[in-house]
Design an enzyme around this catalytic site. Sequence first.
Site, PDB file in Angstrom:
ATOM      1  N   GLY A  20      -2.484   4.530 -12.137  1.00 20.00           N
ATOM      2  CA  GLY A  20      -3.579   4.234 -10.942  1.00 20.00           C
ATOM      3  C   GLY A  20      -3.081   5.087  -9.809  1.00 20.00           C
ATOM      4  O   GLY A  20      -3.921   5.327  -8.914  1.00 20.00           O
ATOM      5  N   LYS A  25     -13.516  -4.449   1.232  1.00 18.64           N
ATOM      6  CA  LYS A  25     -14.546  -3.267   0.838  1.00 18.64           C
ATOM      7  C   LYS A  25     -15.896  -3.737   0.919  1.00 18.64           C
ATOM      8  O   LYS A  25     -16.828  -2.544   1.290  1.00 18.64           O
ATOM      9  CB  LYS A  25     -14.102  -2.753  -0.638  1.00 18.64           C
ATOM     10  N   ALA A  51     -13.864  -2.227  -6.362  1.00 26.53           N
ATOM     11  CA  ALA A  51     -13.395  -0.962  -7.203  1.00 26.53           C
ATOM     12  C   ALA A  51     -14.225  -0.737  -8.395  1.00 26.53           C
ATOM     13  O   ALA A  51     -14.665   0.288  -8.801  1.00 26.53           O
ATOM     14  CB  ALA A  51     -12.046  -1.029  -7.501  1.00 26.53           C
ATOM     15  N   SER A 102       0.954  -1.382  -0.124  1.00 28.26           N
ATOM     16  CA  SER A 102      -0.052  -0.166   0.034  1.00 28.26           C
ATOM     17  C   SER A 102       0.903   1.212   0.181  1.00 28.26           C
ATOM     18  O   SER A 102       1.957   1.327   0.639  1.00 28.26           O
ATOM     19  CB  SER A 102      -1.176   0.013   1.117  1.00 28.26           C
ATOM     20  N   LYS A 103       0.586   2.315  -0.777  1.00 31.61           N
ATOM     21  CA  LYS A 103       1.115   3.500  -0.851  1.00 31.61           C
ATOM     22  C   LYS A 103       0.455   4.570  -0.054  1.00 31.61           C
ATOM     23  O   LYS A 103       0.869   5.647  -0.098  1.00 31.61           O
ATOM     24  CB  LYS A 103       1.248   4.023  -2.426  1.00 31.61           C
ATOM     25  N   SER A 104      -0.689   4.281   0.619  1.00 28.87           N
ATOM     26  CA  SER A 104      -1.471   5.287   1.290  1.00 28.87           C
ATOM     27  C   SER A 104      -0.685   5.568   2.394  1.00 28.87           C
ATOM     28  O   SER A 104      -0.734   6.915   2.636  1.00 28.87           O
ATOM     29  CB  SER A 104      -2.871   4.581   1.701  1.00 28.87           C
ATOM     30  N   GLY A 150     -15.228  -6.488  -9.163  1.00 25.43           N
ATOM     31  CA  GLY A 150     -15.009  -6.160  -7.710  1.00 25.43           C
ATOM     32  C   GLY A 150     -15.499  -4.888  -7.072  1.00 25.43           C
ATOM     33  O   GLY A 150     -16.121  -4.082  -7.613  1.00 25.43           O
ATOM     34  N   THR A 190      -8.896  -1.576   2.103  1.00 23.64           N
ATOM     35  CA  THR A 190      -8.486  -1.960   0.530  1.00 23.64           C
ATOM     36  C   THR A 190      -8.955  -3.740   0.516  1.00 23.64           C
ATOM     37  O   THR A 190      -9.540  -4.166   1.637  1.00 23.64           O
ATOM     38  CB  THR A 190      -7.359  -1.618   0.222  1.00 23.64           C
ATOM     39  N   ASP A 233     -13.627   6.480  -3.689  1.00 23.41           N
ATOM     40  CA  ASP A 233     -13.395   5.975  -4.951  1.00 23.41           C
ATOM     41  C   ASP A 233     -13.786   6.668  -6.110  1.00 23.41           C
ATOM     42  O   ASP A 233     -13.039   6.813  -7.129  1.00 23.41           O
ATOM     43  CB  ASP A 233     -13.599   4.295  -4.932  1.00 23.41           C
ATOM     44  N   ASN A 255     -14.644   2.227   1.069  1.00 27.02           N
ATOM     45  CA  ASN A 255     -13.257   2.380   1.077  1.00 27.02           C
ATOM     46  C   ASN A 255     -12.738   3.124   2.242  1.00 27.02           C
ATOM     47  O   ASN A 255     -11.268   3.366   2.427  1.00 27.02           O
ATOM     48  CB  ASN A 255     -12.685   2.758  -0.309  1.00 27.02           C
TER      49      ASN A 255
END
Length: 284
Positions: A250, A67, A133, A15-17, A131, A63, A104, A88
Site C-alpha cells: 500500500g 471520501k 478507494a 495516517s502516514k501522510s 468503498g 481519508t 487515488d 481524496n
Amino acid sequence: MTQYAEVIGDPIRQSKSPVIHGFWIEKLGLDAEYRAALVPEGGLGEYLASRRGDNDWCGCNVTMPHKQAIIPLLDRLEPLAKRIGAVNTVVKAPDGKLVGRNTDVAGFLEPLAERLREQHYFRMGRVLGTGGAARAIVAGLVKEGFTLVLAGRNPDKARALLEELAPGGEHHAAPLDHFASATDYDFDDREGCCDLVVNASPLGMRGQQPLTFHWSHAPPGSIAYDIVTDPVDTAFLKSARAAGFETIDGLAMLIGQAAAAFTHFFGVAPPRGDDGELRERLLA
C-alpha cells in the site's frame, strides 16, 4: 505566514501522510507544514467552514470515512472525481473555492506503469471491496483495458458500482466470501496476459477484520496488490508471496497519490528520487 495542508479522517492517528509530505517539505526547504486533523462523521461542515477563511490553508487529503460524504460540501469537482464519485484531495483555488480532486487513480496505477506499457492479449483484475478507494481503482483499471471481477460483502452494491463506472463491459460482481475457500478451477494459458488481485478494502488493516482470500482463485503470474498501509506487509501479501505471486504494498499507492496532491497544494513537484529514503522513514 506558513502555508499548510493536512489530512482529515476518523481515525487519523494511523495516517502516514504527515510523514510523506513532511519529508518532501524538508527536502525542498519549503516554508510549509502538513498536519493531521481528526474530523468525525458529522463534523465535515464545521471543519470546511473553519478552513475557508484561513488564508494559510491550501487544502487537505481526505481519508475514511469522508471520501464521498465531502462531495456536496465542495464548490466544484474536477471531472475525474465527479465520474468516480469520490474525493481524496481538496484544494483551495485562487478564487477561494474548494475544489474536489481524486489522485487515488494516479497513485494506484503508478507502480503498474511499466507493466501497463506492455502489450497484453487480455487484462483481468479481481478487485476486493466497494468503498471510495475501490471506486477509484475500478475507474483506473477500466481506463487501462481491464475486465473486472468486483467482489463485496454486498454483491448488489458491487454490481451497481460496475454499472455506474464501467457500463457495457463484460465485468462481473461476486460475493466476497466466494474467494475465501479453495477452487479447482483450471486456468487457461496466461502467457501474454496481465492479472491483478487487489485488496481495495480496509480488511486486514490493524483493528479491522482479516481478509480471507484463497490463492487458488488467482491465475498463474498474477500480481497481488494491497492498498492497506497499516500494517504495510499484510497477511494478504504474505500469503500471496507464499503462493509464489509478485506483490505490491500500500505504500506504493500512498506515495503516488500523495505526490500528485503535494503538487496541487504547494505548486511544486516532490523529489521522487528520494523514494527509497522515504520508505525507510515510513517503515522505521
